[in-house]
Design a protein around this motif. Structure first.
Motif, short mmCIF file in Angstrom:
data_model
loop_
_atom_site.label_atom_id
_atom_site.label_comp_id
_atom_site.label_asym_id
_atom_site.label_seq_id
_atom_site.Cartn_x
_atom_site.Cartn_y
_atom_site.Cartn_z
N THR A 119 -21.78 -70.70 29.32
CA THR A 119 -22.13 -70.89 27.91
C THR A 119 -21.22 -70.06 27.00
O THR A 119 -20.91 -68.90 27.32
CB THR A 119 -23.60 -70.48 27.66
N LEU B 12 -17.36 -79.88 18.57
CA LEU B 12 -18.18 -78.88 17.89
C LEU B 12 -17.75 -78.81 16.43
O LEU B 12 -16.60 -78.48 16.13
CB LEU B 12 -17.99 -77.52 18.57
N LYS B 13 -18.66 -79.16 15.54
CA LYS B 13 -18.41 -79.07 14.10
C LYS B 13 -19.29 -77.95 13.57
O LYS B 13 -20.51 -78.08 13.52
CB LYS B 13 -18.73 -80.40 13.42
N ILE B 14 -18.66 -76.84 13.19
CA ILE B 14 -19.40 -75.63 12.84
C ILE B 14 -19.36 -75.41 11.33
O ILE B 14 -18.30 -75.48 10.71
CB ILE B 14 -18.79 -74.39 13.54
N SER C 212 -22.32 -71.70 16.56
CA SER C 212 -22.70 -72.84 17.40
C SER C 212 -22.32 -72.54 18.84
O SER C 212 -21.42 -71.74 19.11
CB SER C 212 -22.01 -74.12 16.93
N SER C 213 -23.00 -73.20 19.76
CA SER C 213 -22.74 -72.96 21.18
C SER C 213 -22.40 -74.25 21.90
O SER C 213 -22.71 -75.35 21.43
CB SER C 213 -23.95 -72.30 21.84
N PHE C 214 -21.75 -74.11 23.04
CA PHE C 214 -21.50 -75.25 23.91
C PHE C 214 -21.53 -74.76 25.35
O PHE C 214 -21.44 -73.56 25.63
CB PHE C 214 -20.16 -75.92 23.59
N LEU D 107 -12.29 -78.93 24.42
CA LEU D 107 -13.34 -79.17 23.43
C LEU D 107 -12.69 -79.20 22.06
O LEU D 107 -11.86 -78.34 21.75
CB LEU D 107 -14.39 -78.06 23.50
N PRO E 194 -21.67 -80.11 23.71
CA PRO E 194 -21.25 -81.44 23.27
C PRO E 194 -19.74 -81.62 23.39
O PRO E 194 -19.02 -80.65 23.62
CB PRO E 194 -21.69 -81.47 21.81
N VAL F 69 -12.84 -78.57 18.15
CA VAL F 69 -13.61 -77.69 17.27
C VAL F 69 -13.10 -77.84 15.84
O VAL F 69 -11.89 -77.95 15.61
CB VAL F 69 -13.47 -76.21 17.71
N GLU G 292 -20.38 -69.11 22.67
CA GLU G 292 -20.80 -69.17 21.28
C GLU G 292 -19.59 -68.92 20.39
O GLU G 292 -18.77 -68.05 20.67
CB GLU G 292 -21.88 -68.13 20.98
N TYR H 154 -10.13 -80.48 13.07
CA TYR H 154 -10.32 -80.36 14.51
C TYR H 154 -9.05 -79.88 15.22
O TYR H 154 -7.93 -80.29 14.89
CB TYR H 154 -10.72 -81.72 15.10
#
Length: 445
Positions: free
Chosen positions: A176, A117-119, A125-127, A202, A114, A204, A178, A187
């Motif tokens: 990928t 990424l909001k963890i 979480s992965s992207f 990205l 996405p 985060v 993680e 963020y």
């Protein structure tokens, strides 16, 4: 289209292969699939740079002679608002996608999904990062970098990742990553690097579910909200758990002081968030009257939570704005509507189709409106057109930007056409049903 030069290039490549000679730069790969199953090689220099240029030019000239471009000449305010409501509802489902219509990513384009990424603290979480296979070396790695000051907040499981070919789009590859959330933070930008060059970023953040400090036992997240005219948004309500409300689920009444400015539901459901001291609920509101405002209130004796909501014109809206355009030209056999190839956010609806023309009541607007635009028959037919069109766009966008959604297709035996079509059709049907439900669940019919 016939092109004898394709045969010449194919023969030239084959002769050099047989003699084990060095291939010419502009004919370094076979121009067509050697098994004769997949057609021309999209990455061949001649196919990519020359083959279609002249035919496209000729076809555009032919089409321009026969096509009468008719824009959306609807000027009736009520009709325009009616169709905009429907498009706004569907827009919310696609606002986080780039409008590529499922096509190959442009040359040099890198896409992260996405986008942010909001963890949750303690979770992983992965992207994925996507790009065209022709833009990278498959054996290479893509790398993530970020400032040292954020290393106490996140822990990447891998700083480097090798590319893999996308099983559903052979011209595309992905890597990928993680990331584990270690400590709460706002963020910040995570840099995606390839060969020490920044390709994309990205955002985060790390969050925790924690106790809330209440000013009063029931309160909104903000004292003031803004909403765009004819658009939706959600406002958040909190209530103190145990000390004020002892139930884990409760329904409370919602009061709206100015229903001409804002539409809001009459009730809100609050649910306890595990590990915290509060219940949380969302109220979906919609801006109706520009520059007007309303007070939204929720009470539970002896306290009342209130927030002021103002309708503004300049609230930034995310994503692509999708619009309809009524045309009179032929789009294809039995095709009622299609996304414009030049403006991919425009849905062309053709009155050349007999049913479209029948339900609208005319081929072109009369005095700014179609005679039957307000009839229940057209509204139902219009919903069906939109659900089909947006389902198609969602599937094609997922294929390009989130292909893992359909990874089960890669495991199917491709010679089993029946199973392949059944699974593919299920994905499309799910999207169609979702969009149709959205259109019928809102008060826009």
């Amino acid at each position: 289209m016939k092109c004898d030069y394709i045969d010449e290039l194919a023969l030239e490549w084959e002769k050099k292969r047989e003699k084990d000679e060095k291939y010419l730069y502009d004919n370094r790969i076979p121009i067509h699939d050697q098994e004769r199953r997949k057609g021309l090689s999209k990455d061949h220099p001649f196919v990519k740079n020359h083959l279609f240029k002249e035919p496209i030019k000729i076809l555009n000239e032919i089409v321009s002679k026969h096509r009468k471009e008719v824009g959306s000449d609807i000027t009736d305010k009520e009709d325009l608002e009616q169709q905009k409501k429907k498009f706004d509802i569907l827009h919310q489902e696609l606002k986080n996608y780039e409008n590529l219509n499922g096509k190959k990513l442009p040359f040099g384009k890198w896409l992260v999904f996405p986008r942010a990424l909001k963890i949750k603290e303690g979770d992983v979480s992965s992207f994925r990062v996507y790009t065209n296979l022709s833009d990278v070396e498959l054996k290479d790695e893509v790398e993530i970098k970020f400032p040292d000051k954020y290393k106490s907040f996140i822990q990447p499981k891998n700083l480097k990742s090798k590319f893999k070919v996308n099983p559903l789009r052979e011209e595309q590859c992905f890597a990928t990553f993680e990331i584990e959330g270690i400590k709460e933070c706002d963020y910040f930008d995570l840099n995606i690097m390839y060969k020490n060059n920044l390709k994309t970023q990205l955002q985060v953040s790390v969050y925790i579910e924690k106790n809330r400090e209440f000013k009063i036992p029931i309160e909104f997240e903000r004292e003031n909200y803004f909403v765009k005219e004819n658009s939706n948004r959600r406002i958040i309500l909190y209530a103190k758990y145990r000390d004020f409300i002892d139930e884990k689920n409760i329904k409370l009444n919602v009061s709206n002081s100015n229903q001409k400015a804002i539409s809001a539901p009459s009730t809100v459901n609050l649910k306890h968030v595990d590990g915290t001291n509060y219940l949380r609920g969302e109220i979906k509101i919609r801006g109706i009257k520009l520059q007007d405002s309303s007070t939204i209130s929720v009470s539970h004796d002896p306290y009342t939570a209130s927030t002021n909501v103002t309708v503004r014109k300049d609230k930034e809206e995310q994503g692509t704005e999708y619009k309809p355009k009524y045309v009179t030209h032929f789009l294809g056999k039995n095709i009622r509507a299609a996304w414009s190839p030049k403006e991919e956010n425009i849905l062309e609806i053709t009155t050349d189709h007999s049913l479209v023309r029948h339900y609208l009541g005319s081929k072109e607007p009369i005095n700014g409106k179609f005679p039957s635009f307000k009839t229940p028959q057209w509204k139902m037919f219009f919903n069906d057109i939109l659900a089909h069109a947006f389902a198609e766009k969602m599937v094609t966008m997922n294929c390009a930007q989130k292909p893992e959604t359909y990874e089960t297709l890669a495991a199917i035996n491709k010679s089993d056409i029946k199973e392949t079509m059944a699974v593919a059709n299920k994905f499309y049907s799910n999207e169609f049903n979702k969009f149709m439900t959205l259109l019928h669940s809102e008060k826009v019919n």
